[in-house]
Design a protein around this motif. Sequence first.
Motif, mmCIF file in Angstrom:
data_model
loop_
_atom_site.group_PDB
_atom_site.id
_atom_site.type_symbol
_atom_site.label_atom_id
_atom_site.label_comp_id
_atom_site.label_asym_id
_atom_site.label_seq_id
_atom_site.Cartn_x
_atom_site.Cartn_y
_atom_site.Cartn_z
ATOM 1 N N ASN A 43 40.459 47.725 58.002
ATOM 2 C CA ASN A 43 41.422 47.224 57.032
ATOM 3 C C ASN A 43 40.979 47.651 55.635
ATOM 4 O OD1 ASN A 43 43.518 45.937 55.812
ATOM 5 N ND2 ASN A 43 42.714 43.878 56.091
ATOM 6 N N HIS A 44 41.312 48.890 55.297
ATOM 7 C CA HIS A 44 40.949 49.454 53.994
ATOM 8 C C HIS A 44 42.153 50.226 53.474
ATOM 9 C CE1 HIS A 44 38.962 51.989 51.008
ATOM 10 N NE2 HIS A 44 38.009 51.067 51.000
ATOM 11 N N ARG A 45 42.420 50.108 52.185
ATOM 12 C CA ARG A 45 43.628 50.725 51.624
ATOM 13 C C ARG A 45 43.671 52.235 51.821
ATOM 14 N NH1 ARG A 45 42.526 52.836 46.574
ATOM 15 N NH2 ARG A 45 40.577 52.098 45.670
#
Length: 125
Positions: free
Chosen positions: A101-103
């Motif tokens: 969950n990383h942009r």
Amino acid sequence: MHLDVPLLLCAVHSFGFAAFHLAFWKLFGWKRELAKVGLPTRAITQILNLRLVYVFLGVGTACLLLPAELRGTTLGRGLLGFMVLFWVGRTVEQLVFLRVNHRLVHLLTGLFVLGAVLFALPLLG
């Protein structure tokens, strides 16, 4: 010569991914990181990456130089369909193997979906 905008966008997308893959050595510290794995894994990783660069450059070049053939022949439409499935598969693989969950990971996933859409456009019109 007629400018085929959808195929131009496919070419830009492909060339962008070729450049991105050429930057992997620096971006991911491959000199250091790949030194931690065995020679076969190190070699295969780099070879596969270079082959992907080759594919992206070839597809991008075909989009620029052979628009009529890509749109108007069974082989060309097959190649476009192959690229749609390539990007759909790459999107699925991202979700399976890189569940982070990383942009930036989400941005990259979006670029894979964009690839599928871009290569589908010439097939629709």
